[in-house]
Design an enzyme around this catalytic site. Structure first.
Site, PDB file in Angstrom:
ATOM      1  N   CYS A   1      -2.716 -25.885   2.154  1.00  0.00           N
ATOM      2  CA  CYS A   1      -2.308 -24.479   2.126  1.00  0.00           C
ATOM      3  C   CYS A   1      -2.448 -23.791   3.479  1.00  0.00           C
ATOM      4  CB  CYS A   1      -3.136 -23.724   1.106  1.00  0.00           C
ATOM      5  SG  CYS A   1      -4.861 -23.644   1.590  1.00  0.00           S
TER       6      CYS A   1
ATOM      7  N   SER B   1      -1.422 -21.787  -7.070  1.00  0.00           N
ATOM      8  CA  SER B   1      -0.139 -21.147  -6.759  1.00  0.00           C
ATOM      9  C   SER B   1      -0.199 -19.637  -7.024  1.00  0.00           C
ATOM     10  CB  SER B   1       0.959 -21.762  -7.619  1.00  0.00           C
ATOM     11  OG  SER B   1       0.678 -21.511  -8.980  1.00  0.00           O
TER      12      SER B   1
ATOM     13  N   GLU C   1       7.498 -21.502  -0.480  1.00  0.00           N
ATOM     14  CA  GLU C   1       6.606 -22.624  -0.188  1.00  0.00           C
ATOM     15  C   GLU C   1       7.206 -23.903  -0.764  1.00  0.00           C
ATOM     16  OE1 GLU C   1       2.904 -23.016  -2.545  1.00  0.00           O
ATOM     17  OE2 GLU C   1       1.866 -23.132  -0.630  1.00  0.00           O
TER      18      GLU C   1
ATOM     19  N   LYS D   1     -13.093 -25.664 -13.671  1.00  0.00           N
ATOM     20  CA  LYS D   1     -11.894 -26.202 -14.327  1.00  0.00           C
ATOM     21  C   LYS D   1     -11.011 -26.748 -13.220  1.00  0.00           C
ATOM     22  CE  LYS D   1      -8.081 -25.788 -15.208  1.00  0.00           C
ATOM     23  NZ  LYS D   1      -7.208 -26.847 -14.660  1.00  0.00           N
TER      24      LYS D   1
HETATM   25  P1  NAD Z   1      -1.382 -24.551  -9.656  1.00  0.00           P
HETATM   26  O1  NAD Z   1      -1.292 -23.082  -9.616  1.00  0.00           O
HETATM   27  O2  NAD Z   1      -0.328 -25.322 -10.348  1.00  0.00           O
HETATM   28  O3  NAD Z   1      -2.777 -24.993 -10.339  1.00  0.00           O
HETATM   29  C1  NAD Z   1      -3.987 -24.380  -9.984  1.00  0.00           C
HETATM   30  C2  NAD Z   1      -4.893 -24.376 -11.217  1.00  0.00           C
HETATM   31  O4  NAD Z   1      -4.263 -23.619 -12.262  1.00  0.00           O
HETATM   32  C3  NAD Z   1      -5.137 -25.761 -11.771  1.00  0.00           C
HETATM   33  O5  NAD Z   1      -6.466 -25.862 -12.201  1.00  0.00           O
HETATM   34  C4  NAD Z   1      -4.156 -25.857 -12.931  1.00  0.00           C
HETATM   35  O6  NAD Z   1      -4.611 -26.723 -13.962  1.00  0.00           O
HETATM   36  C5  NAD Z   1      -4.051 -24.437 -13.423  1.00  0.00           C
HETATM   37  N1  NAD Z   1      -2.723 -24.105 -13.958  1.00  0.00           N
HETATM   38  C6  NAD Z   1      -1.534 -24.665 -13.612  1.00  0.00           C
HETATM   39  N2  NAD Z   1      -0.530 -24.062 -14.295  1.00  0.00           N
HETATM   40  C7  NAD Z   1      -1.088 -23.117 -15.069  1.00  0.00           C
HETATM   41  C8  NAD Z   1      -0.564 -22.160 -15.983  1.00  0.00           C
HETATM   42  N3  NAD Z   1       0.730 -22.075 -16.242  1.00  0.00           N
HETATM   43  N4  NAD Z   1      -1.428 -21.317 -16.591  1.00  0.00           N
HETATM   44  C9  NAD Z   1      -2.750 -21.388 -16.345  1.00  0.00           C
HETATM   45  N5  NAD Z   1      -3.303 -22.286 -15.482  1.00  0.00           N
HETATM   46  C10 NAD Z   1      -2.488 -23.143 -14.840  1.00  0.00           C
HETATM   47  O7  NAD Z   1      -1.546 -25.038  -8.132  1.00  0.00           O
HETATM   48  P2  NAD Z   1      -1.552 -26.521  -7.595  1.00  0.00           P
HETATM   49  O8  NAD Z   1      -0.167 -27.063  -7.673  1.00  0.00           O
HETATM   50  O9  NAD Z   1      -2.638 -27.296  -8.220  1.00  0.00           O
HETATM   51  O10 NAD Z   1      -1.953 -26.293  -6.077  1.00  0.00           O
HETATM   52  C11 NAD Z   1      -1.007 -26.015  -5.058  1.00  0.00           C
HETATM   53  C12 NAD Z   1      -0.933 -24.550  -4.772  1.00  0.00           C
HETATM   54  O11 NAD Z   1      -2.226 -24.062  -4.441  1.00  0.00           O
HETATM   55  C13 NAD Z   1      -0.057 -24.240  -3.572  1.00  0.00           C
HETATM   56  O12 NAD Z   1       0.677 -23.068  -3.850  1.00  0.00           O
HETATM   57  C14 NAD Z   1      -1.060 -23.993  -2.450  1.00  0.00           C
HETATM   58  O13 NAD Z   1      -0.586 -23.174  -1.420  1.00  0.00           O
HETATM   59  C15 NAD Z   1      -2.170 -23.344  -3.207  1.00  0.00           C
HETATM   60  N6  NAD Z   1      -3.446 -23.472  -2.505  1.00  0.00           N
HETATM   61  C16 NAD Z   1      -3.956 -22.335  -1.935  1.00  0.00           C
HETATM   62  C17 NAD Z   1      -5.143 -22.391  -1.253  1.00  0.00           C
HETATM   63  C18 NAD Z   1      -5.707 -21.171  -0.613  1.00  0.00           C
HETATM   64  O14 NAD Z   1      -6.861 -21.182  -0.252  1.00  0.00           O
HETATM   65  N7  NAD Z   1      -4.966 -20.078  -0.470  1.00  0.00           N
HETATM   66  C19 NAD Z   1      -5.842 -23.605  -1.160  1.00  0.00           C
HETATM   67  C20 NAD Z   1      -5.304 -24.729  -1.770  1.00  0.00           C
HETATM   68  C21 NAD Z   1      -4.089 -24.647  -2.452  1.00  0.00           C
END
Ligand code: NAD
Length: 507
Positions: free
Chosen positions: A291, A236, A391, A183
């Site tokens: 990240c 996140s 962040e 997903k």
């Molecule tokens: P996000 O949490 O908004 O989305 C991640 C996934 O969750 C996506 O597939 C999205 O569709 C889904 N999602 C979003 N909101 C949701 C909700 N309310 N309920 C259920 N699912 C939901 O993250 P993003 O903005 O796509 O990515 C950026 C974040 O990811 C930053 O915080 C970054 O630090 C983190 N990140 C971490 C790593 C790591 O390895 N630690 C790597 C890459 C990114």
């Protein structure tokens, strides 16, 4: 800022990929995906939910027994084919990444190659899935271990690495004999379809790798589905915590790898030109949307005063443009909403009393409809400030000052996030101390973005990670399998000892 929404009916619509078939979706059940460099809608992405997740899980469940039982060499050969196809299509994948995310084309290409490293690892699956065998643990009793796959599994991935992060997950799950539902983020879905198609082209049996697009509803359906046995989530902290808590509550194995606020500790003996290069590359590469990038510098002694002009000199030379433009150093922000959020953070930093040395809000982008933002540099940032604690995930770099190594180390160890960190020094003893004393699992020494290679483990700690096991590498093998321990004896007929009700011992 005008975001173009006209002619949306003419825009191509992505399909879910279930049972190796593209499942068409009516345009009304989709959302727009923008090219952040132009603000134009370039494709529409389905908003999948329970029905699509149910169909994908049913397909993955049906495909599981044959995939699990496939001879390892046959499975490995599919990975070799897949690796070759991913490499052959690396530029196609990179173009799709740049189109959806905005990062520069060379950066997107580098992301694809880093993702392929994990597929390289998966090609060697017969070795990684080997168990142990210990003969004679008791009289004529042998013990062995074997690793078996878990069943239907899921990967839920973020916008910022549309190829690298998914390829850190689904090849590992598949190599272990699981079937997968990916997903991806709805903001950057373009490169996903091609990966699924290449998997099928490589010989991946139908149902082994499925793609469901969507947001909250699709994630909830995966987390709550009784037939989904394990999930790796990257994104996140707020969403990762939810996926971890709700998934583990239902008996699933869950690893959530989440938000970050990484700081580089700069000692006065460091090579300051290298530090300035690292700060600018890390802070502003991929528009600060990585990240593992260091977004803060904790400068010891008077190094900040020496570094500031060096950093400013480098900032002045940055070219912010469409990521496909040759020579571009940084592209736009991935969405207009995220751009607004970063702008808000700059205002918060200013109000908190940080010194705004470079204000990215004043930058005028090459396309007024694109989601461009300049780079921002704050100095005299303190731990009491929100811009230190939270962040931002944009091109905003902060300088924090510390009197000593110990003070800088305490700041890093006191932060709620612990994904990556780095020390910059020419003193081997100081670097050694830092490795042992810093409470962050991924550490760079004179390197700003210490992402371990794709065949090694990857995980943060504290609010940057939920779950015991890192992803990828040998830890990834453990994550995606269940270990079985077999204790066996083959008595010779008629030669068994007398019946005994004593608990079996070691003789
Ligand atoms: P996000 O949490 O908004 O989305 C991640 C996934 O969750 C996506 O597939 C999205 O569709 C889904 N999602 C979003 N909101 C949701 C909700 N309310 N309920 C259920 N699912 C939901 O993250 P993003 O903005 O796509 O990515 C950026 C974040 O990811 C930053 O915080 C970054 O630090 C983190 N990140 C971490 C790593 C790591 O390895 N630690 C790597 C890459 C990114």
């Amino acid at each position: 800022m005008a975001v173009e929404t006209v002619n949306e009916a003419a825009v191509p619509v992505l399909s879910h990929y279930i049972d190796a078939t593209e499942v068409a979706v009516a345009p009304e059940a989709t959302g727009p995906v923008y090219n952040p460099a132009t603000g134009k809608v370039i494709v529409r992405v389905p908003r999948g939910g329970q029905a699509e997740v149910d169909a994908a899980v049913a397909s993955a469940k049906a495909a599981f027994p044959a995939w699990r039982d496939m001879p390892l060499i046959a499975r490995s050969n599919i990975f070799f084919n897949f690796r070759a196809l991913m490499y052959e299509h690396r530029e196609d994948l990179a173009r799709l990444i740049t189109r959806d995310h905005g990062k520069t084309f060379p950066d997107a290409l580098a992301e694809v190659l880093r993702g392929i490293e994990t597929i390289d690892f998966a090609c060697g699956l017969p070795v990684h899935l080997s168990g142990l065998n210990t003969p004679n643990v008791s009289t004529k009793v042998d013990t062995s271990t074997l690793r078996v796959p878990l069943g239907v599994t899921a990967a839920i991935t973020p916008f910022n690495f549309p190829v690298m992060v998914p390829t850190w997950i689904y090849p590992m799950a598949l190599m272990a004999g699981n079937t997968v539902i990916l997903k991806p983020s709805s903001h950057t879905p373009g490169a996903t379809q091609l990966q699924a198609e290449l998997w099928t082209q490589a010989g991946g049996p139908k149902g082994t790798f499925n793609v469901v697009y969507g947001g909250k509803e699709a994630v909830k359906a995966l987390v709550e589905h009784k037939d989904v046995k394990a999930i790796q989530f990257v994104g996140s902290t707020a969403v990762g915590r939810y996926v971890f808590e709700e998934g583990t509550k239902r008996g699933k194995r869950v690893g959530s790898y989440t938000s970050a606020k990484n700081a580089m500790l700069v000692l006065p003996d460091a090579d300051l030109d290298n530090v300035a290069d690292a700060a600018v590359a890390s802070g502003f590469g991929s528009a600060g949307e990585r990240c593992m990038a260091q977004t803060m510098m904790i400068a010891v002694g008077d190094t900040a005063d020496q570094l500031r002009p060096k950093i400013l000199e480098r900032i002045a030379k940055l070219k912010i443009a469409d990521g496909m433009e040759p020579g571009a150093d940084m592209g736009p922000i991935y969405s207009t909403e995220h751009r607004e959020s970063i702008i808000k953070w700059i205002g918060i930093g200013e109000a908190e009393g940080a010194e705004l040395v470079v204000d990215g809000r004043t930058f005028v982008g090459p396309n007024p409809d694109g989601f461009f933002l300049g780079v921002t540099l704050f100095d005299h940032v303190t731990p009491a400030m929100k811009i230190y604690q939270e962040e931002i995930f944009g091109p905003v770099f902060s300088i924090v000052r510390a009197k000593t190594y110990e003070e800088g180390l305490a700041l890093i160890n006191g932060h709620k996030y612990a994904n990556g960190t780095a020390i910059f020094t020419t003193n081997g003893g100081a670097a050694r101390r830092f490795k042992l004393e810093v409470d962050v699992p991924m550490i760079g020494i004179n390197l700003p973005i210490p992402v371990p290679a794709g065949f090694m483990s990857f995980s943060g700690a504290k609010d940057s990670s939920f779950g015991d096991l890192p992803m990828r590498g040998e830890d990834g093998v453990r994550f995606w399998t269940q270990q079985k321990l077999i204790t066996e004896r083959w008595p010779e007929p008629g030669k068994q000892g007398p019946l005994s009700l004593v608990f079996p011992g070691n003789s």
